[in-house]
Design an enzyme around this catalytic site. Structure first.
Site, mmCIF file in Angstrom:
data_model
loop_
_atom_site.group_PDB
_atom_site.id
_atom_site.type_symbol
_atom_site.label_atom_id
_atom_site.label_comp_id
_atom_site.label_asym_id
_atom_site.label_seq_id
_atom_site.Cartn_x
_atom_site.Cartn_y
_atom_site.Cartn_z
ATOM 1 N N GLY A 1 14.946 -2.952 -39.682
ATOM 2 C CA GLY A 1 15.946 -2.224 -39.098
ATOM 3 C C GLY A 1 17.244 -2.371 -39.499
ATOM 4 N N THR A 2 17.645 -3.036 -40.433
ATOM 5 C CA THR A 2 18.872 -3.382 -40.757
ATOM 6 C C THR A 2 19.688 -2.448 -41.671
ATOM 7 O OG1 THR A 2 18.154 -4.517 -42.612
ATOM 8 C CG2 THR A 2 18.685 -5.970 -40.545
ATOM 9 N N ASN B 1 27.145 -1.909 -48.102
ATOM 10 C CA ASN B 1 27.274 -0.603 -47.361
ATOM 11 C C ASN B 1 27.993 -0.733 -45.996
ATOM 12 O OD1 ASN B 1 26.587 1.526 -45.507
ATOM 13 N ND2 ASN B 1 24.720 2.386 -46.722
ATOM 14 N N PRO B 2 29.142 -0.372 -45.882
ATOM 15 C CA PRO B 2 29.897 -0.495 -44.702
ATOM 16 C C PRO B 2 29.281 0.035 -43.459
ATOM 17 C CG PRO B 2 31.349 0.102 -46.420
ATOM 18 C CD PRO B 2 30.016 0.401 -47.041
ATOM 19 N N GLY C 1 23.370 -10.439 -41.533
ATOM 20 C CA GLY C 1 22.583 -9.978 -40.199
ATOM 21 C C GLY C 1 22.957 -10.999 -39.160
ATOM 22 N N GLU C 2 22.930 -11.895 -39.349
ATOM 23 C CA GLU C 2 22.876 -13.108 -38.300
ATOM 24 C C GLU C 2 24.569 -13.847 -37.869
ATOM 25 O OE1 GLU C 2 19.856 -15.341 -40.413
ATOM 26 O OE2 GLU C 2 19.229 -15.750 -38.279
ATOM 27 N N LYS D 1 26.743 -12.098 -49.136
ATOM 28 C CA LYS D 1 26.347 -13.130 -48.596
ATOM 29 C C LYS D 1 25.550 -13.123 -47.345
ATOM 30 C CE LYS D 1 30.853 -15.942 -48.606
ATOM 31 N NZ LYS D 1 31.850 -16.623 -48.083
ATOM 32 N N GLN E 1 25.008 -3.649 -38.072
ATOM 33 C CA GLN E 1 24.600 -4.890 -38.048
ATOM 34 C C GLN E 1 25.340 -5.941 -37.233
ATOM 35 O OE1 GLN E 1 21.742 -7.128 -39.395
ATOM 36 N NE2 GLN E 1 21.179 -5.002 -38.647
HETATM 37 MO MO1 MOS Z 1 15.796 -14.711 -38.486
HETATM 38 S S1 MOS Z 1 16.245 -15.646 -36.820
HETATM 39 O O1 MOS Z 1 16.430 -15.572 -39.611
HETATM 40 O O2 MOS Z 1 13.988 -14.652 -38.657
#
Ligand code: MOS
Length: 734
Positions: free
Chosen positions: A476-477, A619-620, A691-692, A688, A626
């Protein structure tokens, strides 16, 4: 001033194009097939019976009533479970970083409430559910230990249970802390949180002879295949797992013992089986973010330079497996502190095994550290932004290794400017708007930059089209679009002429969608394959008719290249000692405004601004989405989201989406995302992973803003009205 909330972000330096997602139309028009949408031939439906007790054993089952229900095909318990071969845990290299629990239904022992103890198979979902509700179970029940502080919980030092773990430390903490001019000793806590993605947990299994095809909502089909093959005792080539689209995973759709169980059941009933785990069972049939406790001791000299930092974390786990997050590895490297101690402990209780949830170590540990930083800055009489700048470091205080790139100060400067931090009156309870107390707060975001060995296959055809194949995932990212963009940029093929295939074990093995690795790992493999195609043309791909004639000259209709890519320094042996790996980390700074009603204590977060530096932004548009989504989750994690525990029964109380609160549109005001241009050369792609990154630190920024608004430090999440109404001193409020 640029308008950071514009629908399409304008790319800055070292950023790719803000292309829209290539699968967006299919998703919003309902054409995308998710795992449970696949149609099986002559399917059966499975429904779990789960344990009503948290600790003890099963004396027996009474299946008489359930077995005669209309449509029932079979009922399996540990007494008649079709032997899938004895479960052999996969080797560490094959299992991924967090191998699943052993397959359930192997004995009468109960390790947690909600444990899978029987599978009912029927002609319809409704028939399976109705019969499952009529399975009677006779238990021998023992008193469970529910959480970290409960009687019977076993607390162990991580160093004692995990051979390779060493608690990070440097210098002489005790001495430096004892002699420091300004200090703080605080207790912080974070609650259990459960995965409630829109797409439920799903497994479909269909055998053809000795081969099994599995459709499962998964963020790592290749690792899952290895695990399932081990569970079933068969060769991995017999297992195919397909899952091109994922309706939210966030760590919740990694390996699970459920998959092999359902495959074994399908083999036993000789028909395809479809399982969609209902929302409430998803709380225990799957992993979750466990609760944590922290003690942070932080000290500075009279100028505000940090001199000592100790971080003790305790994390809940199950009796089955020692899951841990150990966020001290990150927190001990964020600020330039000469004397650091740390200690991680795990608490084994009668609960299902926790697992990954977006930034598993960083979210709880950075909450504690970033609240403590705010508190100590105040005691030093310094602005929290200035305090962080004063204590910035460009290298790890633990190992001395330099960061490959670090622009935390630039993030704070940009976000502070955009947010209007200068308008903040630093005195608590000093800002007001009518009946509302207004508070501003900020915090650091940080997340290690990871990648992960990946393979990819790319085909360029004479008519100027390309196909990209990689067994990584788009959870979904926007990863599908980014893989296409990487190929488009190198092969000079327009994005709308590129087909990207992901999420299937028939595609080249690639990193799972964990640890924000997909863009850096998978994208690097796609780049490597494309580079090889370019090399076939001596470095310059002809365009249009020239491409057709060049390929004709080679006697080819298409050119296909396969590439293997490994992160720098990672040999065939798989991985390297953490101490020798480059120190690569993405950073950010978040600022929030909170409003708390002076009488009801209703809490609102009308606006949040985050600035991030995470290497090349591929991709901005997808990157901004995200980060925006992460910040919204960060708000939810601070003031809405938590799992209520029944202390007596070790049960989850609010196991429905009606009672498990997540932010909705009306809860979220202005969300501003600033992307700071940054060049990082750790990997050729320059990315880098982000997502997290965006939900790390958010809860601390909100807690710090709540303090600024009210004068009350809330050190245990979530920050709910009851904690603000109760004016009595709270434990931990030193
Ligand atoms: Mo994601 S929490 O690194 O699977």
């Amino acid at each position: 001033m640029p308008d950071y909330t514009a629908p399409v972000p304008v790319p800055g330096a070292n950023m790719g194009r803000a292309d829209p997602r290539i699968e967006a139309n299919d998703k919003v028009t309902g054409r995308t097939l998710y795992a449970a949408d696949n149609v099986l031939r002559n399917p059966t439906h499975a429904y779990f019976v789960t344990s009503a007790i948290a600790r003890g054993r099963i004396r027996g089952f009474d299946l008489a009533e359930a077995e005669v229900m209309p449509g029932v095909v079979a009922i399996f318990t540990h007494r008649n479970f079709p032997s899938p071969g004895d479960y052999r845990p996969p080797t560490p290299a094959a299992a991924g970083s967090n191998p699943p629990d052993p397959t359930p239904m192997r004995s009468a022992e109960i390790a947690h409430e909600g444990q899978i103890i029987a599978v009912v198979v029927a002609e319809t979902y409704e028939a399976a559910r109705a019969a499952a509700n009529r399975v009677r179970v006779d238990y021998e029940e023992r008193r469970p230990a529910t959480t970290i502080e409960s009687r019977g919980t076993e607390i162990r030092d991580l160093e004692d249970v995990e051979a390779a773990w060493r608690d990070p430390s440097v210098g002489d903490f005790s001495r430096a802390y004892a002699g420091a001019a300004v200090k703080l000793d605080g207790q912080y806590s974070t609650p259990a949180q459960h995965h409630n993605a829109i797409e439920l947990f799903t497994t479909l299994a269909e055998w053809s002879g000795e081969d099994v095809l599995i459709y499962e909502a998964s963020q790592g089909v290749h690792t899952l295949r290895t695990q399932v093959a081990a569970q079933l005792g068969i060769d991995p080539v017999r297992v195919t797992i397909s899952n091109p689209f994922v309706g939210g995973s966030f760590g919740g759709k990694n390996g699970t013992p459920r998959t092999g169980l359902i495959a074994a059941v399908a083999k036993a009933v000789r028909r395809p089986v479809k399982l969609v785990v209902p929302r409430d069972q998803g709380f225990t049939a799957n992993t979750y973010r466990a609760e944590t406790r922290h003690r942070v001791q932080l000290a500075a000299d009279r100028t505000g330079k940090l001199v000592a930092y100790n971080h003790e974390g305790t994390e809940l786990t199950s009796r089955i497996k020692d899951y841990r997050t150990a966020g001290t590895r990150l927190t001990t490297e964020i600020y330039g502190v000469p004397n650091i101690a740390s200690r991680v402990r795990i608490a084994r209780a009668d609960r299902n095994t926790p697992g990954f949830m977006r930034s598993p170590p960083e979210v709880p540990y950075m909450f504690a550290l970033e609240c403590a930083i705010d508190e100590l800055a105040e005691r030093c009489g310094l602005d929290p932004v200035a305090f962080r700048r004063l204590n910035d470091t460009q290298s790890s205080p633990i190992s001395g290794r330099p960061y490959t790139s670090r622009h935390l100060n630039e993030c704070f400067a940009a976000a502070a400017e955009q947010f209007g931090w200068a308008r903040r009156d630093p005195r608590p309870r000093s800002m007001r708007s009518g009946d509302w107390l207004v508070g501003y707060g900020c915090a650091t975001s940080a997340r290690p930059a990871q990648s992960g060995a990946s393979n990819a296959r790319v085909r360029l055809t004479a008519d100027g089209r390309a196909v990209v194949q990689i067994g990584a995932h788009d959870v979904g990212t926007g990863a599908t679009t980014i893989m296409g963009q990487v190929a488009a940029g190198i092969l000079k093929v327009p994005l709308d002429r590129i087909s990207v295939q992901m999420g299937d074990t028939r595609l080249p093995r690639a990193t799972g969608a964990g640890g924000s690795r997909t863009t850096a790992g998978g994208g690097s493999a796609v780049k490597a394959a494309c580079d090889r195609i370019v090399a076939r043309f001596d470095g310059r791909i002809p365009q249009g008719a020239a491409l057709r004639s060049a390929m004709g000259g080679l006697g080819l209709g298409s050119i296909e290249e396969y590439a293997e890519w490994s992160p720098p320094g990672e040999g065939a042996a798989g991985g390297q000692a953490a101490a020798e790996a480059p120190l690569a980390c993405a950073f950010g700074a978040q600022f929030v405004e909170v409003r708390i009603h002076s009488r009801t204590r209703e809490i609102r977060v009308p606006r949040i601004t985050g600035a991030y530096a995470a290497g090349r932004v591929m991709n901005p548009r997808t990157a901004r989405s995200q980060l925006m989504g992460a910040m919204i989750w960060g708000i939810g994690s601070a003031i809405h989201e938590f799992t209520e525990l029944d202390e007596r029964r070790a049960r989850y109380v609010n196991n429905s989406i009606a009672e498990y609160l997540v932010p909705v549109n009306a809860d979220i005001g202005t969300v501003e995302v600033i992307m700071i241009p940054e060049v990082d050369e750790l990997i050729p792609l320059g990315a880098k992973g982000m997502g997290e990154l965006g939900n790390v630190g958010t809860a601390a920024a909100i807690s710090n803003a709540v303090y600024h608004a009210t004068g009350r430090r809330i050190r245990d999440l979530p920050i709910t009205i009851d904690k603000l109404i109760d004016d009595r001193p709270r434990p931990g409020a030193a």
